[in-house]
Scaffold this motif. Structure first.
Motif, PDB file in Angstrom:
ATOM      1  N   ALA A   1      21.446  -1.091 -79.197  1.00  0.00           N
ATOM      2  CA  ALA A   1      21.204   0.214 -79.583  1.00  0.00           C
ATOM      3  C   ALA A   1      22.147   0.654 -80.881  1.00  0.00           C
ATOM      4  CB  ALA A   1      21.472   1.295 -78.446  1.00  0.00           C
ATOM      5  N   ASP A   2      23.141   0.000 -80.934  1.00  0.00           N
ATOM      6  CA  ASP A   2      24.087   0.313 -82.279  1.00  0.00           C
ATOM      7  C   ASP A   2      24.171  -0.532 -83.377  1.00  0.00           C
ATOM      8  OD1 ASP A   2      25.124  -1.765 -80.811  1.00  0.00           O
ATOM      9  OD2 ASP A   2      27.219  -0.992 -80.516  1.00  0.00           O
ATOM     10  N   ALA A   3      23.088  -1.324 -83.373  1.00  0.00           N
ATOM     11  CA  ALA A   3      23.077  -2.478 -84.660  1.00  0.00           C
ATOM     12  C   ALA A   3      22.112  -1.768 -85.592  1.00  0.00           C
ATOM     13  CB  ALA A   3      22.714  -3.358 -84.081  1.00  0.00           C
TER      14      ALA A   3
ATOM     15  N   THR B   1      20.793   2.717 -86.811  1.00  0.00           N
ATOM     16  CA  THR B   1      20.664   2.258 -85.308  1.00  0.00           C
ATOM     17  C   THR B   1      19.283   2.357 -84.728  1.00  0.00           C
ATOM     18  OG1 THR B   1      21.229   4.532 -84.656  1.00  0.00           O
ATOM     19  CG2 THR B   1      23.309   2.981 -84.906  1.00  0.00           C
TER      20      THR B   1
ATOM     21  N   SER C   1      13.404  -1.084 -76.872  1.00  0.00           N
ATOM     22  CA  SER C   1      14.671  -0.604 -76.530  1.00  0.00           C
ATOM     23  C   SER C   1      15.589  -1.542 -75.507  1.00  0.00           C
ATOM     24  CB  SER C   1      14.734   0.799 -75.537  1.00  0.00           C
ATOM     25  OG  SER C   1      14.093   0.805 -74.578  1.00  0.00           O
TER      26      SER C   1
ATOM     27  N   ALA D   1      18.904   4.004 -82.315  1.00  0.00           N
ATOM     28  CA  ALA D   1      18.985   5.417 -81.555  1.00  0.00           C
ATOM     29  C   ALA D   1      18.279   6.221 -82.725  1.00  0.00           C
ATOM     30  CB  ALA D   1      20.368   5.733 -81.110  1.00  0.00           C
TER      31      ALA D   1
END
Length: 137
Positions: free
Chosen positions: A20-22, A99, A15, A101
């Motif tokens: 986090a958003d790719a 992502t 992390s 996440a």
């Protein structure tokens, strides 16, 4: 030494290193047990490690779809050309997640956690490598 599960510290490092958003791809190198090694008290019918892994994939398919993940590549290894002596893999599998996440959400799902017994029973050894697509030059 066999590697079957990740650690909290490896997840924490992941992390910290991965946006986090790719979108990410999780490369799995898998070596199966000849016979699945379920813990005593598990009601799974005896099978090969490869069959137990197929059970795992069926059991997690809904959970993966729910987080937007899918199998991008699933291939049987024919021969390893470059590797340390004795390192052999049976299958290569690449899961794609929208992502990081989404990957973490999958790990928290109850259905996914319950299905992990099949994965653990199936595998003699594994590697899990987080990747992202890079342009080809």
């Amino acid at each position: 030494m066999p590697s079957l599960d990740t650690s909290i510290s490896n997840l924490r490092n992941l992390s910290e290193k991965v946006p986090a958003d790719a979108p990410i791809q999780m490369l799995n190198l898998l070596r199966f047990n000849a016979h699945a090694e379920y813990p005593s008290g598990t009601d799974a019918h005896p099978c090969s490690g490869r069959e137990a892994y197929a059970r795992y994939l069926r059991a997690v398919s809904e959970s993966m779809a729910a987080v937007g993940a899918h199998i991008r590549l699933q291939s049987r290894v024919l021969h390893t050309l470059i590797a340390p002596q004795g390192e052999q893999w049976d299958q290569v599998l690449v899961f794609e997640f929208p992502t990081l996440a989404a990957f973490f959400n999958l790990l928290e799902e109850e259905q996914y956690r319950a299905a992990a017994v099949h994965r653990t029973a199936a595998l003699m050894d594994s590697r899990l490598v987080c990747t992202s697509e890079a342009p080809v030059h």
